[in-house]
Every structure is written in structure tokens, then in C-alpha cells.
Design an enzyme around this catalytic site. Sequence first.
Site, PDB file in Angstrom:
ATOM      1  N   ASN A 131       0.876  -1.173   0.000  1.00 27.18           N
ATOM      2  CA  ASN A 131       0.000   0.000   0.000  1.00 27.18           C
ATOM      3  C   ASN A 131       0.916   1.226   0.000  1.00 27.18           C
ATOM      4  OD1 ASN A 131      -1.788   2.039   0.508  1.00 27.18           O
ATOM      5  ND2 ASN A 131      -2.718   1.082   2.318  1.00 27.18           N
ATOM      6  N   LYS A 159       2.880   0.815   3.443  1.00 25.41           N
ATOM      7  CA  LYS A 159       2.509  -0.256   4.357  1.00 25.41           C
ATOM      8  C   LYS A 159       2.635  -1.574   3.601  1.00 25.41           C
ATOM      9  CE  LYS A 159      -0.775   2.663   6.815  1.00 25.41           C
ATOM     10  NZ  LYS A 159      -2.121   3.190   6.655  1.00 25.41           N
ATOM     11  N   ARG A 176      -2.767  -1.780  -3.474  1.00 22.37           N
ATOM     12  CA  ARG A 176      -3.904  -0.902  -3.307  1.00 22.37           C
ATOM     13  C   ARG A 176      -3.743   0.255  -4.297  1.00 22.37           C
ATOM     14  NH1 ARG A 176      -5.703   1.815   1.933  1.00 22.37           N
ATOM     15  NH2 ARG A 176      -7.746   2.524   1.289  1.00 22.37           N
ATOM     16  N   HIS A 208     -12.411   4.644  -0.453  1.00 23.56           N
ATOM     17  CA  HIS A 208     -12.494   3.726   0.706  1.00 23.56           C
ATOM     18  C   HIS A 208     -13.240   2.433   0.383  1.00 23.56           C
ATOM     19  CE1 HIS A 208     -12.088   7.466   3.461  1.00 23.56           C
ATOM     20  NE2 HIS A 208     -10.904   6.892   3.312  1.00 23.56           N
ATOM     21  N   HIS A 246     -16.715   5.312   7.334  1.00 23.15           N
ATOM     22  CA  HIS A 246     -15.279   5.037   7.411  1.00 23.15           C
ATOM     23  C   HIS A 246     -14.603   6.359   7.769  1.00 23.15           C
ATOM     24  CE1 HIS A 246     -11.353   3.181   6.348  1.00 23.15           C
ATOM     25  NE2 HIS A 246     -11.064   4.472   6.279  1.00 23.15           N
ATOM     26  N   ASN A 296      -8.174   9.710   8.676  1.00 19.70           N
ATOM     27  CA  ASN A 296      -7.742  11.037   8.247  1.00 19.70           C
ATOM     28  C   ASN A 296      -8.588  11.488   7.067  1.00 19.70           C
ATOM     29  OD1 ASN A 296      -5.767  12.302   9.757  1.00 19.70           O
ATOM     30  ND2 ASN A 296      -4.291  10.725   9.154  1.00 19.70           N
ATOM     31  N   ARG A 330      -8.816  17.882   5.162  1.00 22.12           N
ATOM     32  CA  ARG A 330      -9.562  18.202   3.930  1.00 22.12           C
ATOM     33  C   ARG A 330     -10.903  18.842   4.278  1.00 22.12           C
ATOM     34  NH1 ARG A 330      -9.208  12.342   1.379  1.00 22.12           N
ATOM     35  NH2 ARG A 330      -7.279  11.930   2.487  1.00 22.12           N
ATOM     36  N   ASN A 333     -12.010   4.172  17.206  1.00 29.59           N
ATOM     37  CA  ASN A 333     -11.412   4.565  18.499  1.00 29.59           C
ATOM     38  C   ASN A 333     -12.048   5.753  19.207  1.00 29.59           C
ATOM     39  OD1 ASN A 333      -9.014   2.737  18.636  1.00 29.59           O
ATOM     40  ND2 ASN A 333      -8.622   3.691  16.653  1.00 29.59           N
ATOM     41  N   GLU A 365      -8.399  -3.811   5.295  1.00 26.78           N
ATOM     42  CA  GLU A 365      -8.283  -3.653   3.849  1.00 26.78           C
ATOM     43  C   GLU A 365      -7.290  -4.649   3.249  1.00 26.78           C
ATOM     44  OE1 GLU A 365      -7.644   0.299   5.052  1.00 26.78           O
ATOM     45  OE2 GLU A 365      -8.967   1.128   3.532  1.00 26.78           O
TER      46      GLU A 365
HETATM   47  P1  ADP Z   1      -5.971   7.077   7.204  1.00 24.15           P
HETATM   48  O1  ADP Z   1      -5.884   5.603   6.830  1.00 24.15           O
HETATM   49  O2  ADP Z   1      -7.058   7.838   6.516  1.00 24.15           O
HETATM   50  O3  ADP Z   1      -4.652   7.788   7.196  1.00 24.15           O
HETATM   51  P2  ADP Z   1      -6.676   6.033   9.830  1.00 24.15           P
HETATM   52  O4  ADP Z   1      -7.886   5.232   9.495  1.00 24.15           O
HETATM   53  O5  ADP Z   1      -5.426   5.311  10.180  1.00 24.15           O
HETATM   54  O6  ADP Z   1      -6.395   7.140   8.724  1.00 24.15           O
HETATM   55  O7  ADP Z   1      -7.081   7.014  11.029  1.00 24.15           O
HETATM   56  C1  ADP Z   1      -6.149   7.899  11.580  1.00 24.15           C
HETATM   57  C2  ADP Z   1      -6.841   8.793  12.575  1.00 24.15           C
HETATM   58  O8  ADP Z   1      -7.552   8.001  13.547  1.00 24.15           O
HETATM   59  C3  ADP Z   1      -5.862   9.596  13.422  1.00 24.15           C
HETATM   60  O9  ADP Z   1      -5.498  10.788  12.790  1.00 24.15           O
HETATM   61  C4  ADP Z   1      -6.678   9.876  14.649  1.00 24.15           C
HETATM   62  O10 ADP Z   1      -7.440  11.051  14.411  1.00 24.15           O
HETATM   63  C5  ADP Z   1      -7.632   8.717  14.761  1.00 24.15           C
HETATM   64  N1  ADP Z   1      -7.277   7.822  15.890  1.00 24.15           N
HETATM   65  C6  ADP Z   1      -6.404   6.805  15.900  1.00 24.15           C
HETATM   66  N2  ADP Z   1      -6.336   6.231  17.128  1.00 24.15           N
HETATM   67  C7  ADP Z   1      -7.195   6.924  17.919  1.00 24.15           C
HETATM   68  C8  ADP Z   1      -7.592   6.837  19.296  1.00 24.15           C
HETATM   69  N3  ADP Z   1      -7.094   5.899  20.098  1.00 24.15           N
HETATM   70  N4  ADP Z   1      -8.522   7.711  19.735  1.00 24.15           N
HETATM   71  C9  ADP Z   1      -9.059   8.654  18.917  1.00 24.15           C
HETATM   72  N5  ADP Z   1      -8.720   8.781  17.616  1.00 24.15           N
HETATM   73  C10 ADP Z   1      -7.819   7.944  17.111  1.00 24.15           C
END
Ligand code: ADP
Length: 403
Positions: free
Chosen positions: A10, A17, A92, A183, A211, A214, A244, A338, A388
Site C-alpha cells: 500500500n 505499508k 492498493r 475507501h 469510514h 484522516n 480536507r 477509536n 483492507e
Molecule cells: P488514514 O488511513 O485515513 O490515514 P486512519 O484510518 O489510520 O487514517 O485514522 C487515523 C486517525 O484516527 C488519526 O489521525 C486519529 O485522528 C484517529 N485515531 C487513531 N487512534 C485513535 C484513538 N485511540 N482515539 C481517537 N482517535 C484515534
Amino acid sequence: MSTSLALILNCGSSSLKFSVINPVYNKTVLSGIVDFSRSLHAKISWKIDNKTYSSDILNKTVNYEEIISFISNNILKNDLNIFKNISCIGHRVVHGGSKINKSVIVNSKVIKYIKDASLFAPLHNPINLLGIQASFNVFPNLKKKNVAVFDTAFHSTMPKTSYLYAIPYSFYKHYGIRRYGAHGISYTYIVSRVSKILKISVDNLNVIICHLGNGASVAAIRDGICVDTSMGLTPLEGLVMGTRSGDIDPSIIFFMYNKLKMSIDDIEDTLIRKSGLLGLNEFSNDCRDLEKEYVSNNKIKLSIDIFCHRLSKYISAYTSLMEGKLDAIIFSGGIGENSCLIRSITVSKLSLLNCKIDKTVNLSMKLGREGFINKRNSMMILVIPTNEELVIAKEAILLTSNS
Ligand code: ADP
């Protein structure tokens, strides 16, 4: 145990990743990340048999071939049992454009289509292609076993009423300007998982999935297929995201250009990297930081409240597409999995849908836990950690096992 393993790559602009997966047993044999977000010194860390390792691998500009060679020579070849059983490579790819609506074995035609779709994903598709080219070079024996899995493919079932913009039709006809969504790999996993949890066949499944990472989006799934999603031509449309903007009145762009004399590049940078939660609170886009300050800092509170307001508005709007059938609402992605705060504020706005959250369970649902967070007499609400990589691995093995 089946020995066919898939190597998953990815490739992003700030990280790569990778993982090796046995899709038959849903087993991640190893996983790792190369982080080059902070400096030109890429740091690689990986986990195998529950042990973690890390190393600095580069002292110069990021080079995907060098990174993938490192993964091959210093990680995979250290365990020949893994290395010799890797039978395919799954990539991906963010945007399939108008030509690709399913996973495909990579050939020269596919490479051209991914290049063409770079117009709609300039930050992602060119990097995805660098990863594909690098894996051709590092794993020449597997050259015909590279599979591209697209984030847009899941949304190809959207009807025209969802995917067309109300701009002159010729933009769609001549240039493919329409909504494609994103997504989709995550949504594919969640649909299959929630179907198992609720014991409802995918064909009969009616859910709204959020979903939230970020990048964040929502999708309405009716009878197992996507009927609408919040991301559009690119992943900039829709929800408030980390950095964004999501939906804005396009006139803001004219204002930035005409009155503020901002260049198109500056406007793009503002809407992609300086907006969203970060733009609103001028502090952080990371929910972990924001949750701590929610009560004490008004700007942070406002940014989260706006995030939840937009999200609940989308969820409510999507119920109008479900033909009266909604089995569950699902939260996923880093924030969805989370952030009990974001889930709780959002669900509190959905009382008309009979959504009632169980506060204690909601608080405990994080760090990979899966389950229901609703009260007994409520609409079903679940947290499902996405996977994923597993979807990519299954697609890669499926397409290459007979080729
Ligand atoms: P992407 O794949 O779009 O980069 P992720 O799905 O990995 O993003 O999500 C990242 C975001 O999840 C972090 O920027 C943070 O805001 C949030 N996050 C991760 N762990 C926690 C947590 N324990 N509590 C609250 N928010 C969290």
C-alpha cells in the site's frame, strides 16, 4: 495449512505499508510500515510472530524500489518459509477512473488506465504506479502475478442519480467528470464482516457505513451494493476530514482566486492540507489530541461538533435511499474505531432513527475491539475494525491462482 501467501503493498506519499497474508486462514503472517513522513530518512518497522523490529533504511530521497528491495532482502528472505510461498502481490490503487470497476491483474493496459485516472487522484495514483513498477523489478518471477485492487471499484454500482454532478452533461461524457467515491476496499471488508455478524446475507444487507480516518466518508449500502457515498470525483468531497474541507460552496474557490489572488496550487493545498479539523481548530487534525481538549478548548470543541454535525447529516440523508430498510449503522477507520466522543456526539443527533448509544460499551470500544455499541431497544450500531489488507489479499489470490 494452505501455503499460498499474498504480499500486499500500500504505497502512499508519506508511508508504505506492507504485509504478508494467508487469505484462506485470514492470517497476517507479517506486517510493517515504512514511514517517510518526517524526514528523508525512511524508518521501517515490522512485526512478525508478535515481535517488532525496526531499522533506518535510507539516507536520501525516498525510492520505492530501494524500499521494496529492503523488504525482500532483509525481511522476507530471512524466513524462506514465507518468501517461497508468496504467490502474488496485491497493490492498493486509489482511483480506477471510468475504465476499471473491479480488481485486475496488472498489464500494460491496466497501467495506462491507472495513469489516465491520475488526473482524478494526482496525489495517489502516480505513487501507486511507482510501487507496481518497483515490485515488477524486485520480484521478476511474480511479474504476471501483480493484482491492482481499487478503492473506487466498490462504488461502481451507484446509480446515475448518485454519481452525476448537476453540471453540463458533456463534462461527464467527454472527460468522465462524475462521482467515483473512495475507501471501497474498506467498505468491501465491512459489508462481508457485518453480514456474518448480523447473519444477514450480503444480498439482503442494508447498512450505512462510516469510514472515519484522516480521510473520511460514508456509504449507503442497499441490498449489499453501494447506492451512494460521500466522496466524489476525488476524495475531497463530503465529510469534514483531518485536513480536507469536504463539501464547500464552489464560490469560495472563486473568492480565493479572484479576491485573494491565491494561485490554483495554493487553493488546492488549502482545501486538501490546511482545512478540515485542523483548519477549524488551528491546532491538530489528530482526534487523539482533540478529544483531550474537547471540554476545555472552544475552538477544538467547535471543530469536532462540526465534524459530527456533517456526519449525522449525511447519515440521515442516506436513510432516504434505503427504501425503508436499515439494519445497522457501522463505524470504522481510525476515528470510527477509536473515538467514543465522535461516535457519541454523532449518534446523539440520530434519535429520529431510534439510535441510542450504550455509554459504557461505547467507552470501551477501541484499539481493535469489534461489537455493538447500541442500547437494547435501539437501531443496531456497531464498531468494526476494518481490514483492507485481507480484501486485497483475497482478490490477489483469487485472480492469480488459475492464471
Ligand atoms: P488514514 O488511513 O485515513 O490515514 P486512519 O484510518 O489510520 O487514517 O485514522 C487515523 C486517525 O484516527 C488519526 O489521525 C486519529 O485522528 C484517529 N485515531 C487513531 N487512534 C485513535 C484513538 N485511540 N482515539 C481517537 N482517535 C484515534
